[in-house]
Design a protein around this motif. Structure first.
Motif, short mmCIF file in Angstrom:
data_model
loop_
_atom_site.label_atom_id
_atom_site.label_comp_id
_atom_site.label_asym_id
_atom_site.label_seq_id
_atom_site.Cartn_x
_atom_site.Cartn_y
_atom_site.Cartn_z
N SER A 24 -0.45 16.81 16.60
CA SER A 24 -1.34 16.57 15.45
C SER A 24 -2.30 17.72 15.31
O SER A 24 -2.68 18.33 16.31
N PRO A 25 -2.73 18.00 14.12
CA PRO A 25 -2.32 17.38 12.86
C PRO A 25 -1.02 18.00 12.32
O PRO A 25 -0.74 19.16 12.57
N ARG A 26 -0.25 17.19 11.59
CA ARG A 26 0.97 17.66 10.94
C ARG A 26 0.58 18.39 9.66
O ARG A 26 -0.31 17.97 8.94
#
Length: 137
Positions: free
Chosen positions: A30-32
């Motif tokens: 994360s984050p994508r």
């Protein structure tokens, strides 16, 4: 005590997360987000995954490469997030998967603007650019 070492190829996205791939798994931290490579060109090529991008770069080594920007979506679901970057370009080449989601995304994009070009007929009969390149090498 047992230690296991696992190696993966990683590509950082624009939000500082990583897409990680090896022969056994696909992971993401994360984050994508999308990954953009901006060299100030007026053309941009778009890929779903990092291996399609790397396959493209492998193919382009054998040609006179014209400067262009790149977007790796890291997931077809992130296409909308990429549009503000994409639509600043005069030409947008889509090298998306030839599955239902990729073909639908290309079709919708072409309806948004004539700047979008579906480049996937190059590897018709294959899931994606990477699978096509593997089949011819």
């Amino acid at each position: 005590m047992v230690f296991i070492t696992i190696y993966a190829l990683g590509l950082q996205n624009d939000s500082g997360g990583y897409e990680l791939r090896n022969s056994c798994t696909k992971l993401a931290s994360s984050p994508r987000d999308i990954t953009t490579i901006d060299v100030g060109a007026s053309t941009v090529s778009v890929f779903e995954r990092m291996f399609d991008f790397l396959s493209y770069k492998t193919i382009m080594i054998q040609t006179v490469e014209v400067p262009e920007n790149h977007v790796i979506l890291n997931s077809i679901s992130l296409f909308e997030r990429s549009r503000s970057f994409l639509e600043r370009h005069s030409q947008i080449n889509l090298y998306l998967d030839r599955d239902t989601a990729g073909l639908k995304c290309s079709s919708v994009a072409k309806g948004i603007s004539e700047k979008y070009n579906d480049a996937s007929p190059l590897y018709d009969g294959f899931k994606d650019l990477n699978h096509w390149l593997i089949s011819i090498t």
